[in-house]
Scaffold this motif. Sequence first.
Motif, PDB file in Angstrom:
ATOM      1  N   GLU A  52       1.625   2.764   0.699  1.00 55.92           N
ATOM      2  CA  GLU A  52       1.762   1.696   1.694  1.00 55.92           C
ATOM      3  C   GLU A  52       1.454   2.187   3.103  1.00 55.92           C
ATOM      4  O   GLU A  52       0.990   1.426   3.943  1.00 55.92           O
ATOM      5  CB  GLU A  52       3.185   1.122   1.636  1.00 55.92           C
ATOM      6  N   THR A  53       1.725   3.461   3.374  1.00 56.30           N
ATOM      7  CA  THR A  53       1.461   3.994   4.714  1.00 56.30           C
ATOM      8  C   THR A  53      -0.029   4.060   5.004  1.00 56.30           C
ATOM      9  O   THR A  53      -0.495   3.625   6.059  1.00 56.30           O
ATOM     10  CB  THR A  53       2.084   5.396   4.861  1.00 56.30           C
ATOM     11  N   PHE A  54      -0.790   4.594   4.058  1.00 57.20           N
ATOM     12  CA  PHE A  54      -2.236   4.730   4.238  1.00 57.20           C
ATOM     13  C   PHE A  54      -2.985   3.448   3.896  1.00 57.20           C
ATOM     14  O   PHE A  54      -4.137   3.267   4.310  1.00 57.20           O
ATOM     15  CB  PHE A  54      -2.774   5.878   3.389  1.00 57.20           C
ATOM     16  N   GLY A  55      -2.363   2.565   3.097  1.00 53.96           N
ATOM     17  CA  GLY A  55      -3.051   1.356   2.660  1.00 53.96           C
ATOM     18  C   GLY A  55      -4.174   1.653   1.693  1.00 53.96           C
ATOM     19  O   GLY A  55      -5.203   0.958   1.679  1.00 53.96           O
ATOM     20  N   GLU A  56      -3.969   2.686   0.859  1.00 50.07           N
ATOM     21  CA  GLU A  56      -5.001   3.143  -0.070  1.00 50.07           C
ATOM     22  C   GLU A  56      -4.361   3.554  -1.393  1.00 50.07           C
ATOM     23  O   GLU A  56      -3.186   3.937  -1.437  1.00 50.07           O
ATOM     24  CB  GLU A  56      -5.734   4.364   0.499  1.00 50.07           C
ATOM     25  N   PHE A  57      -5.150   3.502  -2.455  1.00 51.64           N
ATOM     26  CA  PHE A  57      -4.742   4.167  -3.687  1.00 51.64           C
ATOM     27  C   PHE A  57      -4.961   5.667  -3.514  1.00 51.64           C
ATOM     28  O   PHE A  57      -5.987   6.102  -2.973  1.00 51.64           O
ATOM     29  CB  PHE A  57      -5.563   3.668  -4.875  1.00 51.64           C
ATOM     30  N   LEU A  58      -3.986   6.459  -3.979  1.00 53.21           N
ATOM     31  CA  LEU A  58      -4.085   7.910  -3.906  1.00 53.21           C
ATOM     32  C   LEU A  58      -3.903   8.519  -5.287  1.00 53.21           C
ATOM     33  O   LEU A  58      -3.176   7.981  -6.136  1.00 53.21           O
ATOM     34  CB  LEU A  58      -3.019   8.491  -2.970  1.00 53.21           C
ATOM     35  N   LEU A  59      -4.536   9.645  -5.488  1.00 51.77           N
ATOM     36  CA  LEU A  59      -4.356  10.467  -6.679  1.00 51.77           C
ATOM     37  C   LEU A  59      -4.274  11.906  -6.194  1.00 51.77           C
ATOM     38  O   LEU A  59      -5.248  12.434  -5.646  1.00 51.77           O
ATOM     39  CB  LEU A  59      -5.539  10.296  -7.641  1.00 51.77           C
ATOM     40  N   PRO A  60      -3.124  12.567  -6.353  1.00 54.04           N
ATOM     41  CA  PRO A  60      -2.987  13.928  -5.825  1.00 54.04           C
ATOM     42  C   PRO A  60      -4.005  14.904  -6.407  1.00 54.04           C
ATOM     43  O   PRO A  60      -4.283  14.887  -7.621  1.00 54.04           O
ATOM     44  CB  PRO A  60      -1.558  14.326  -6.227  1.00 54.04           C
ATOM     45  N   TYR A  61      -4.555  15.743  -5.557  1.00 54.42           N
ATOM     46  CA  TYR A  61      -5.513  16.762  -5.985  1.00 54.42           C
ATOM     47  C   TYR A  61      -4.900  17.653  -7.062  1.00 54.42           C
ATOM     48  O   TYR A  61      -5.583  18.031  -8.029  1.00 54.42           O
ATOM     49  CB  TYR A  61      -5.935  17.600  -4.771  1.00 54.42           C
ATOM     50  N   ARG A  62      -3.626  17.989  -6.907  1.00 54.35           N
ATOM     51  CA  ARG A  62      -2.989  18.877  -7.883  1.00 54.35           C
ATOM     52  C   ARG A  62      -2.984  18.257  -9.275  1.00 54.35           C
ATOM     53  O   ARG A  62      -3.186  18.948 -10.270  1.00 54.35           O
ATOM     54  CB  ARG A  62      -1.562  19.223  -7.455  1.00 54.35           C
TER      55      ARG A  62
END
Length: 308
Positions: free
Chosen positions: A255-265
């Motif tokens: 919600e902060t970035f307004g993006e879907f994220l997938l951790p690199y790790r």
Amino acid sequence: MNARAQRWPPLPVAAWQDTRDTLQLWTQIVGKLRMELTPYVNQWWNVPLYVDARGLTTSLMPCGPHGLEVRFDFRRHELVFDRTDGATRTMPLRPRTVADFYGEFERLVAELDVPARIYPVPVELPAVIPFADDETHRSYDATAVEQFWRSLLSVSQVLHAFRSEWGGKASPVHFFWGAFDLATSRFSGRPAPQHPGGVPNCPDWVMRGAYDAEVSSAGYWPGGADEGAFYSYTYPEPPGFRERDLGVPGAYFDETFGEFLLPYRDVRQAEDPEALLLSFLRATFRAGRDAGKWPPVGVPVPELRRAL
């Protein structure tokens, strides 16, 4: 380090953050020169750097009667200037302040008769110090930088494969030095509403040029999680986009970035890192395309290939 760790090395942000922040400022200095020497291309495609076999490069730029390429060589840890008439200069990549780096960079640019001078202040960062005055950022961990470059090599291969699947307008796979991320974008062919701007230390007209068309963008940023993250967003964000269940392990909407994220790790530790990342890229694009009701664009590339 085994072959897998060579391709997808661990990159704890806390272990190299000072180096990352210094390197970002150095790439901004070089990237700003490319912006000054090249004609504008839609969505600012004339300003990024590119991943290559040694590091990051401007590619060939017009330079008066010559051409010029500037490369961050992360194997020899040098910044290399190559002019098409054979003139070359190098400067070492080592622990040194941004002010020191900038001073030598400007001297070599003058020696090579480069007909441009850059705007000498960083962009897209919450707090900025003019390059010539920055004695704060001074770190360079060569091992961490080489590992970052190796991660870029692996990510670039997946992004190129993903880009090849789209039959419409798509950006190159390029490294934006403002936000320090490797990205590619797909376009619906429709215009977008005027971007509101508001990016720190970046004129609103720059963002309006970057986002004047409906876009799905995805990439890799060495931040946003403990080892960096892959991201994907659609602009303008269509209703229902952020609620989409991607079905991709580890992926979530931030919600902060307004993006879907997938951790690199999560990716580097996966049984098949490339497959996991590609599934994230495809799923997030479909989420934006379907929610935004994108019109059909061109001939789907797999169908075109079958027809050849």
